[in-house]
Design a protein around this motif. Sequence first.
Motif, PDB file in Angstrom:
ATOM      1  N   ALA A 134       3.740   5.858  -3.232  1.00 24.47           N
ATOM      2  CA  ALA A 134       4.917   6.481  -3.950  1.00 24.47           C
ATOM      3  C   ALA A 134       4.809   6.099  -5.417  1.00 24.47           C
ATOM      4  CB  ALA A 134       6.062   5.785  -3.212  1.00 24.47           C
ATOM      5  N   PHE A 135       4.169   5.016  -6.293  1.00 28.91           N
ATOM      6  CA  PHE A 135       4.116   5.088  -7.187  1.00 28.91           C
ATOM      7  C   PHE A 135       3.360   6.405  -7.953  1.00 28.91           C
ATOM      8  CE2 PHE A 135       1.560   4.015 -11.152  1.00 28.91           C
ATOM      9  CZ  PHE A 135       2.617   3.437 -11.901  1.00 28.91           C
ATOM     10  N   ALA A 136       1.991   6.725  -7.133  1.00 26.89           N
ATOM     11  CA  ALA A 136       1.279   7.666  -7.795  1.00 26.89           C
ATOM     12  C   ALA A 136       2.044   9.281  -7.577  1.00 26.89           C
ATOM     13  CB  ALA A 136       0.039   7.644  -7.087  1.00 26.89           C
TER      14      ALA A 136
ATOM     15  N   LEU B 140       4.868   8.792 -13.151  1.00 28.49           N
ATOM     16  CA  LEU B 140       5.530   8.270 -14.447  1.00 28.49           C
ATOM     17  C   LEU B 140       4.989   8.192 -15.691  1.00 28.49           C
ATOM     18  CD1 LEU B 140       7.321   5.212 -12.247  1.00 28.49           C
ATOM     19  CD2 LEU B 140       8.156   7.547 -12.902  1.00 28.49           C
ATOM     20  N   ALA B 141       5.723   7.850 -16.599  1.00 25.83           N
ATOM     21  CA  ALA B 141       5.231   7.854 -17.940  1.00 25.83           C
ATOM     22  C   ALA B 141       5.874   6.735 -18.917  1.00 25.83           C
ATOM     23  CB  ALA B 141       5.142   9.228 -18.837  1.00 25.83           C
ATOM     24  N   PRO B 142       5.577   6.081 -19.631  1.00 28.71           N
ATOM     25  CA  PRO B 142       6.309   5.133 -20.624  1.00 28.71           C
ATOM     26  C   PRO B 142       7.453   5.885 -21.128  1.00 28.71           C
ATOM     27  CG  PRO B 142       4.017   4.787 -21.117  1.00 28.71           C
ATOM     28  CD  PRO B 142       3.901   6.067 -20.237  1.00 28.71           C
ATOM     29  N   GLY B 143       8.444   5.082 -21.330  1.00 31.79           N
ATOM     30  CA  GLY B 143       9.623   5.783 -22.125  1.00 31.79           C
ATOM     31  C   GLY B 143      10.646   6.543 -21.185  1.00 31.79           C
ATOM     32  N   GLN B 144      10.231   6.377 -19.785  1.00 35.61           N
ATOM     33  CA  GLN B 144      11.127   7.368 -19.029  1.00 35.61           C
ATOM     34  C   GLN B 144      12.414   6.542 -18.521  1.00 35.61           C
ATOM     35  OE1 GLN B 144       8.381   8.985 -15.994  1.00 35.61           O
ATOM     36  NE2 GLN B 144       8.626  11.210 -16.916  1.00 35.61           N
ATOM     37  N   ARG B 145      13.257   7.398 -17.843  1.00 39.81           N
ATOM     38  CA  ARG B 145      14.621   6.650 -17.295  1.00 39.81           C
ATOM     39  C   ARG B 145      14.433   6.904 -15.781  1.00 39.81           C
ATOM     40  NH1 ARG B 145      19.421   9.461 -19.912  1.00 39.81           N
ATOM     41  NH2 ARG B 145      19.171   7.973 -21.679  1.00 39.81           N
ATOM     42  N   ILE B 146      14.304   5.826 -15.199  1.00 43.38           N
ATOM     43  CA  ILE B 146      13.953   5.771 -13.759  1.00 43.38           C
ATOM     44  C   ILE B 146      15.145   5.217 -12.838  1.00 43.38           C
ATOM     45  CG2 ILE B 146      12.150   5.155 -11.929  1.00 43.38           C
ATOM     46  CD1 ILE B 146      11.196   6.408 -14.608  1.00 43.38           C
ATOM     47  N   LEU B 147      15.464   5.709 -11.617  1.00 43.48           N
ATOM     48  CA  LEU B 147      16.254   5.244 -10.764  1.00 43.48           C
ATOM     49  C   LEU B 147      15.676   4.856  -9.371  1.00 43.48           C
ATOM     50  CD1 LEU B 147      19.283   4.704  -9.659  1.00 43.48           C
ATOM     51  CD2 LEU B 147      19.488   6.932  -9.063  1.00 43.48           C
TER      52      LEU B 147
ATOM     53  N   ARG C  68       0.925  -1.220   0.008  1.00 40.03           N
ATOM     54  CA  ARG C  68      -0.014   0.026  -0.172  1.00 40.03           C
ATOM     55  C   ARG C  68       0.984   1.086  -0.122  1.00 40.03           C
ATOM     56  NH1 ARG C  68      -2.691   2.549   3.945  1.00 40.03           N
ATOM     57  NH2 ARG C  68      -2.198   1.211   5.588  1.00 40.03           N
ATOM     58  N   VAL C  69       1.775   1.198   0.850  1.00 35.23           N
ATOM     59  CA  VAL C  69       2.842   2.290   0.790  1.00 35.23           C
ATOM     60  C   VAL C  69       3.495   2.608  -0.547  1.00 35.23           C
ATOM     61  CG1 VAL C  69       5.133   3.319   1.540  1.00 35.23           C
ATOM     62  CG2 VAL C  69       3.472   1.992   3.303  1.00 35.23           C
TER      63      VAL C  69
END
Length: 259
Positions: free
Chosen positions: A31-33, A37-44, A26-27
């Motif tokens: 955090a995801f929201a 985020l959007a498709p194609g992004q670079r995430i760490l 649930r936490v």
Amino acid sequence: MATDVPADARLICALDHMAANPEMQRVREVAFAALHLAPGQRILDAGAGTGEVARWLATRLCDTGSIVALDASEAAIAAARARDEGTCVQYLRGDVTALDFPDHWFDAVRCERVLQHLAEPGRAVAELARVTRAGGRVCLVDTDWESVAVDGLPRPLVARVREHLLATVAGQHLDMGRTLRRRLHHAGLHDVTAVPVALYFPDPIAAAAVLPMVNPMVPAEAGLIPGDLREDWFGALSEAGERGDFLATLTMWVAAGTV
């Protein structure tokens, strides 16, 4: 799990149990929201553990982006690589206070339950902001250990164990969760949000996945429970669970801001 299992194996097992806990899931949804985020992004994912969140993010980004899962533990990174089944996640060992990435490299960065353990958490937040592009998001998740509360056990016993626990982990930042908003502001981020998430555990087994002082598999040498109280403490936990009147709560915070 026997307490004579090697430390690396205990770490992996603890991370797995925590990841499977519905309250922690649930936490992570909160955090995801917050990352937008959007498709194609670079995430760490800084402090990725065994990489379950990074792989989960890969499925939500439709495998069109790229994700770096970074952790200081070689054992955790090795376990993460072994569990990957062809996702876009890259697994690296690294130090969150000295990230080996160019400025403005990522579209979004997340860091969960890492800052509480660091001697210089502000340095880590500055690094996370440095590697995030202008307009990108930084999301921090951490614990307010001083918020922990337990019911269903004798109050004097709970008071002694709680006092000992907070003194034992005094080298950590017990209030880290509620300081995240301030730390993001000090790092120069804007549009900062902070959401408290109250975790609720209705039985000792559920609580043990997140609260180490409730987990009898944590070795006695870890010192979380006073030696002379260990038998009484776990006996009282078991009795409260059998009666059905055990309850534990803990507040975690999800803070996010825009670079």
